[in-house]
Write a protein that holds these residues in place. Sequence first.
Motif, PDB file in Angstrom:
ATOM      1  N   ASP A  73       0.868  -1.159   0.000  1.00 32.48           N
ATOM      2  CA  ASP A  73       0.000   0.000   0.000  1.00 32.48           C
ATOM      3  C   ASP A  73       0.913   1.220   0.000  1.00 32.48           C
ATOM      4  OD1 ASP A  73      -1.717   2.084   0.505  1.00 32.48           O
ATOM      5  OD2 ASP A  73      -2.878   1.027   2.016  1.00 32.48           O
ATOM      6  N   ASN A  74       1.085   1.808  -1.158  1.00 33.13           N
ATOM      7  CA  ASN A  74       2.013   2.929  -1.274  1.00 33.13           C
ATOM      8  C   ASN A  74       1.521   4.179  -0.555  1.00 33.13           C
ATOM      9  OD1 ASN A  74       3.650   1.240  -2.715  1.00 33.13           O
ATOM     10  ND2 ASN A  74       3.663   2.454  -4.587  1.00 33.13           N
ATOM     11  N   ALA A  75       0.233   4.252  -0.292  1.00 32.62           N
ATOM     12  CA  ALA A  75      -0.297   5.394   0.452  1.00 32.62           C
ATOM     13  C   ALA A  75       0.048   5.296   1.941  1.00 32.62           C
ATOM     14  CB  ALA A  75      -1.802   5.483   0.277  1.00 32.62           C
ATOM     15  N   ARG A  76       0.293   4.080   2.395  1.00 35.42           N
ATOM     16  CA  ARG A  76       0.593   3.848   3.812  1.00 35.42           C
ATOM     17  C   ARG A  76       2.044   3.448   4.041  1.00 35.42           C
ATOM     18  NH1 ARG A  76      -4.242   3.210   6.778  1.00 35.42           N
ATOM     19  NH2 ARG A  76      -6.086   3.001   5.460  1.00 35.42           N
ATOM     20  N   ASP A  77       2.849   3.416   2.963  1.00 35.40           N
ATOM     21  CA  ASP A  77       4.256   3.008   3.077  1.00 35.40           C
ATOM     22  C   ASP A  77       4.380   1.662   3.778  1.00 35.40           C
ATOM     23  OD1 ASP A  77       5.789   6.324   3.587  1.00 35.40           O
ATOM     24  OD2 ASP A  77       4.868   5.365   1.847  1.00 35.40           O
ATOM     25  N   THR A  78       3.532   0.747   3.409  1.00 30.34           N
ATOM     26  CA  THR A  78       3.451  -0.539   4.089  1.00 30.34           C
ATOM     27  C   THR A  78       3.433  -1.686   3.087  1.00 30.34           C
ATOM     28  OG1 THR A  78       2.218   0.478   5.905  1.00 30.34           O
ATOM     29  CG2 THR A  78       2.131  -1.921   5.742  1.00 30.34           C
ATOM     30  N   VAL A  79       4.163  -2.726   3.419  1.00 31.22           N
ATOM     31  CA  VAL A  79       4.125  -3.955   2.645  1.00 31.22           C
ATOM     32  C   VAL A  79       3.595  -5.058   3.549  1.00 31.22           C
ATOM     33  CG1 VAL A  79       6.542  -4.544   3.168  1.00 31.22           C
ATOM     34  CG2 VAL A  79       5.443  -5.499   1.132  1.00 31.22           C
ATOM     35  N   TYR A  80       2.850  -5.975   2.959  1.00 31.81           N
ATOM     36  CA  TYR A  80       2.206  -7.038   3.719  1.00 31.81           C
ATOM     37  C   TYR A  80       2.643  -8.409   3.196  1.00 31.81           C
ATOM     38  CZ  TYR A  80      -0.961  -3.164   4.780  1.00 31.81           C
ATOM     39  OH  TYR A  80      -1.477  -1.963   5.171  1.00 31.81           O
ATOM     40  N   LEU A  81       2.544  -9.383   4.066  1.00 31.64           N
ATOM     41  CA  LEU A  81       2.705 -10.773   3.651  1.00 31.64           C
ATOM     42  C   LEU A  81       1.566 -11.563   4.290  1.00 31.64           C
ATOM     43  CD1 LEU A  81       4.517 -12.727   2.034  1.00 31.64           C
ATOM     44  CD2 LEU A  81       5.589 -13.355   4.217  1.00 31.64           C
ATOM     45  N   GLN A  82       0.605 -11.929   3.462  1.00 30.67           N
ATOM     46  CA  GLN A  82      -0.492 -12.768   3.930  1.00 30.67           C
ATOM     47  C   GLN A  82      -0.050 -14.225   3.821  1.00 30.67           C
ATOM     48  OE1 GLN A  82      -3.626 -11.941   5.204  1.00 30.67           O
ATOM     49  NE2 GLN A  82      -3.755 -14.141   5.608  1.00 30.67           N
ATOM     50  N   MET A  83      -0.090 -14.929   4.925  1.00 29.37           N
ATOM     51  CA  MET A  83       0.380 -16.303   4.972  1.00 29.37           C
ATOM     52  C   MET A  83      -0.784 -17.211   5.360  1.00 29.37           C
ATOM     53  SD  MET A  83       4.088 -15.770   6.799  1.00 29.37           S
ATOM     54  CE  MET A  83       3.384 -15.379   8.386  1.00 29.37           C
ATOM     55  N   ASN A  84      -1.160 -18.066   4.449  1.00 24.77           N
ATOM     56  CA  ASN A  84      -2.251 -19.014   4.684  1.00 24.77           C
ATOM     57  C   ASN A  84      -1.721 -20.438   4.659  1.00 24.77           C
ATOM     58  OD1 ASN A  84      -4.078 -16.825   4.660  1.00 24.77           O
ATOM     59  ND2 ASN A  84      -4.381 -17.012   2.445  1.00 24.77           N
ATOM     60  N   SER A  85      -2.507 -21.352   5.169  1.00 26.74           N
ATOM     61  CA  SER A  85      -2.150 -22.778   5.178  1.00 26.74           C
ATOM     62  C   SER A  85      -0.740 -22.979   5.721  1.00 26.74           C
ATOM     63  CB  SER A  85      -2.258 -23.351   3.757  1.00 26.74           C
ATOM     64  OG  SER A  85      -3.560 -23.200   3.254  1.00 26.74           O
ATOM     65  N   LEU A  86      -0.479 -22.357   6.834  1.00 24.40           N
ATOM     66  CA  LEU A  86       0.873 -22.387   7.393  1.00 24.40           C
ATOM     67  C   LEU A  86       1.277 -23.790   7.801  1.00 24.40           C
ATOM     68  CD1 LEU A  86       0.724 -19.045   9.322  1.00 24.40           C
ATOM     69  CD2 LEU A  86       2.529 -19.675   7.722  1.00 24.40           C
ATOM     70  N   LYS A  87       2.556 -24.063   7.630  1.00 24.81           N
ATOM     71  CA  LYS A  87       3.132 -25.350   7.952  1.00 24.81           C
ATOM     72  C   LYS A  87       4.204 -25.192   9.032  1.00 24.81           C
ATOM     73  CE  LYS A  87       2.616 -26.801   3.124  1.00 24.81           C
ATOM     74  NZ  LYS A  87       3.318 -27.329   1.922  1.00 24.81           N
ATOM     75  N   VAL A  88       4.503 -26.264   9.705  1.00 22.56           N
ATOM     76  CA  VAL A  88       5.527 -26.215  10.742  1.00 22.56           C
ATOM     77  C   VAL A  88       6.844 -25.695  10.167  1.00 22.56           C
ATOM     78  CG1 VAL A  88       6.929 -27.626  12.289  1.00 22.56           C
ATOM     79  CG2 VAL A  88       4.463 -28.042  12.104  1.00 22.56           C
ATOM     80  N   GLU A  89       7.128 -26.061   8.932  1.00 21.70           N
ATOM     81  CA  GLU A  89       8.391 -25.648   8.316  1.00 21.70           C
ATOM     82  C   GLU A  89       8.426 -24.169   7.938  1.00 21.70           C
ATOM     83  OE1 GLU A  89       6.452 -28.235   7.456  1.00 21.70           O
ATOM     84  OE2 GLU A  89       6.385 -28.508   5.262  1.00 21.70           O
ATOM     85  N   ASP A  90       7.324 -23.458   8.103  1.00 20.65           N
ATOM     86  CA  ASP A  90       7.324 -22.007   7.899  1.00 20.65           C
ATOM     87  C   ASP A  90       7.825 -21.268   9.138  1.00 20.65           C
ATOM     88  OD1 ASP A  90       4.219 -22.408   6.174  1.00 20.65           O
ATOM     89  OD2 ASP A  90       6.190 -22.060   5.271  1.00 20.65           O
ATOM     90  N   THR A  91       8.050 -21.979  10.212  1.00 17.42           N
ATOM     91  CA  THR A  91       8.545 -21.356  11.437  1.00 17.42           C
ATOM     92  C   THR A  91       9.897 -20.707  11.207  1.00 17.42           C
ATOM     93  OG1 THR A  91       7.357 -22.902  12.870  1.00 17.42           O
ATOM     94  CG2 THR A  91       9.295 -21.819  13.802  1.00 17.42           C
ATOM     95  N   ALA A  92       9.993 -19.416  11.527  1.00 19.88           N
ATOM     96  CA  ALA A  92      11.219 -18.659  11.295  1.00 19.88           C
ATOM     97  C   ALA A  92      11.018 -17.231  11.776  1.00 19.88           C
ATOM     98  CB  ALA A  92      11.574 -18.642   9.809  1.00 19.88           C
ATOM     99  N   ASP A  93      12.106 -16.493  11.810  1.00 12.16           N
ATOM    100  CA  ASP A  93      12.029 -15.042  11.930  1.00 12.16           C
ATOM    101  C   ASP A  93      11.862 -14.476  10.523  1.00 12.16           C
ATOM    102  OD1 ASP A  93      14.553 -15.050  14.512  1.00 12.16           O
ATOM    103  OD2 ASP A  93      12.375 -15.000  14.704  1.00 12.16           O
ATOM    104  N   TYR A  94      10.892 -13.584  10.375  1.00 12.35           N
ATOM    105  CA  TYR A  94      10.592 -13.001   9.071  1.00 12.35           C
ATOM    106  C   TYR A  94      11.049 -11.549   9.050  1.00 12.35           C
ATOM    107  CZ  TYR A  94       7.947 -17.059   7.572  1.00 12.35           C
ATOM    108  OH  TYR A  94       7.589 -18.326   7.186  1.00 12.35           O
ATOM    109  N   TYR A  95      11.728 -11.203   7.971  1.00  8.76           N
ATOM    110  CA  TYR A  95      12.299  -9.868   7.813  1.00  8.76           C
ATOM    111  C   TYR A  95      11.776  -9.228   6.536  1.00  8.76           C
ATOM    112  CZ  TYR A  95      15.758 -11.668  11.130  1.00  8.76           C
ATOM    113  OH  TYR A  95      16.383 -12.217  12.229  1.00  8.76           O
TER     114      TYR A  95
END
Length: 124
Positions: A73-95
Amino acid sequence: QVQLVESGGGLVQPGGSLRLSCVVSGGVFSTAGMGWFRQAPGTEREFVAGISWIGNFSKYVDSVKGRFTISRDNARDTVYLQMNSLKVEDTADYYCAADPYGLGSNLRAKYEYWGQGTQVTVSS
């Protein structure tokens, strides 16, 4: 001074969803490609998703295709990451990171600015 601040991480059960946000200050957002990376303990930081400065092009690592969606959203200077169907192997620190070339590259070296990360734990 450019700052990236992530939020939205937490503990979720397998199959659940989370939405990560990253607010960027310092005036670079509108022309920067944006990316999300993740790092699990004992592993290298890996590319997850990237989006171009206009938002018309995005790319994903194969392991998250069809489950994760990056948007901005360039009006809000924000980037998003929608994460669905999460798996155990998605466990991590996200940057989140800003790519001044505007492309949202999958190459870590292209990113000049980085946030401090938000932890995502997928566990039952």
